[in-house]
Design a protein around this motif. Sequence first.
Motif, mmCIF file in Angstrom:
data_model
loop_
_atom_site.group_PDB
_atom_site.id
_atom_site.type_symbol
_atom_site.label_atom_id
_atom_site.label_comp_id
_atom_site.label_asym_id
_atom_site.label_seq_id
_atom_site.Cartn_x
_atom_site.Cartn_y
_atom_site.Cartn_z
ATOM 1 N N CYS A 67 2.868 10.511 0.492
ATOM 2 C CA CYS A 67 2.505 9.142 0.153
ATOM 3 C C CYS A 67 1.219 9.149 -0.649
ATOM 4 O O CYS A 67 0.384 10.031 -0.479
ATOM 5 C CB CYS A 67 2.312 8.333 1.443
ATOM 6 S SG CYS A 67 1.915 6.597 1.114
ATOM 7 N N ASN A 68 1.074 8.175 -1.530
ATOM 8 C CA ASN A 68 -0.155 8.042 -2.306
ATOM 9 C C ASN A 68 -1.253 7.322 -1.526
ATOM 10 O O ASN A 68 -2.366 7.191 -2.004
ATOM 11 C CB ASN A 68 0.121 7.312 -3.634
ATOM 12 C CG ASN A 68 0.810 5.981 -3.419
ATOM 13 O OD1 ASN A 68 1.381 5.716 -2.363
ATOM 14 N ND2 ASN A 68 0.769 5.128 -4.416
ATOM 15 N N TYR A 69 -0.945 6.827 -0.327
ATOM 16 C CA TYR A 69 -1.946 6.195 0.530
ATOM 17 C C TYR A 69 -2.242 7.117 1.715
ATOM 18 O O TYR A 69 -1.513 8.086 1.961
ATOM 19 C CB TYR A 69 -1.445 4.845 1.057
ATOM 20 C CG TYR A 69 -1.461 3.710 0.056
ATOM 21 C CD1 TYR A 69 -1.863 3.903 -1.266
ATOM 22 C CD2 TYR A 69 -1.089 2.428 0.441
ATOM 23 C CE1 TYR A 69 -1.879 2.844 -2.171
ATOM 24 C CE2 TYR A 69 -1.103 1.369 -0.453
ATOM 25 C CZ TYR A 69 -1.492 1.581 -1.756
ATOM 26 O OH TYR A 69 -1.493 0.538 -2.624
#
Length: 284
Positions: A14-16
């Motif tokens: 995930c980019n978060y």
Amino acid sequence: MKLSVLYRGALETCNYDCSYCPFAKRTETPEKRLQDTESLQKFLNWVKQETAVQFSIFFTPWGEALPIARYQRAITELSHLPHVEKVAMQTNLSARLDFLQDADRSRVALWCTYHPSQVSRARFVQQCQTLLEQEVRFSVGVVGKPSHFEEIQRLRQDLPEQVYLWVNAYQRGAQIYPYSPEQREFLKALDPFFEHNTVRYASRGKACFAGETVITIDEHGDIRRCHFVDQVLGNIHDPDWKSALQPRLCSRGFCDCHIGYVHLKELELYSVYQDGVLERIPVL
Ligand code: SF4
Ligand code: SF4
């Protein structure tokens, strides 16, 4: 024959980096990317060939898939298949949304979660505005951490009234956070169905649509009734895969996630969500 399919492939990145996230903390290796790409393609091929089934497809990745080109192509392609009624995805809504212009947007739906520690509210609301302009159905939600309360209230104020805002009960460890009566009232005023998410439904032995008209499929094509019961019922690449579909009783002690308990027959939540069962849009 109608069938809802929750697809979760090999993606696990995930980019978060949300503190409350139980997954998506790995870096994608080239091997994993290849595995996910190949299994997604096999899944798409299977959907394409099963033209006698009216599919509703819900991507529930173990991470964030919407910014990834192969998933954008998959949504676009599936949305144009005559036997796919809906293609939905859970997302943090960080992706560029231009790709939706090529999709049949009347069949696309998104379950969008706002993560206040990872993105500004203004940016998130701007993305919601783009979905409204593109006429894509979506719900918006937030984890009901007490530290999020002010942000949730402001998000509600910033979103048009017709956008449903759900609040998930915050899980501290294995327990649901012990909200005070005042906190519950506060969250219920923002999400009229908040209480549904505060219960661990005792589901063992109870009839559930999972395994009958709703299934999950993993990167190997294995069929399970849901994401929470590990028993494999069959594989989509077996010629007689449909024999795996039959009325079933839950074999798990409890069910406490919307994507699971919404299918528990005794709760009768299909009448609450109607066409929005997968993307969590109730009839208000
Ligand atoms: S956006 Fe979702 S998948 Fe990504 S870290 Fe946050 S909770 Fe996890
Ligand atoms: S009640 Fe929940 S855990 Fe049990 S089969 Fe249904 S979705 Fe799965």
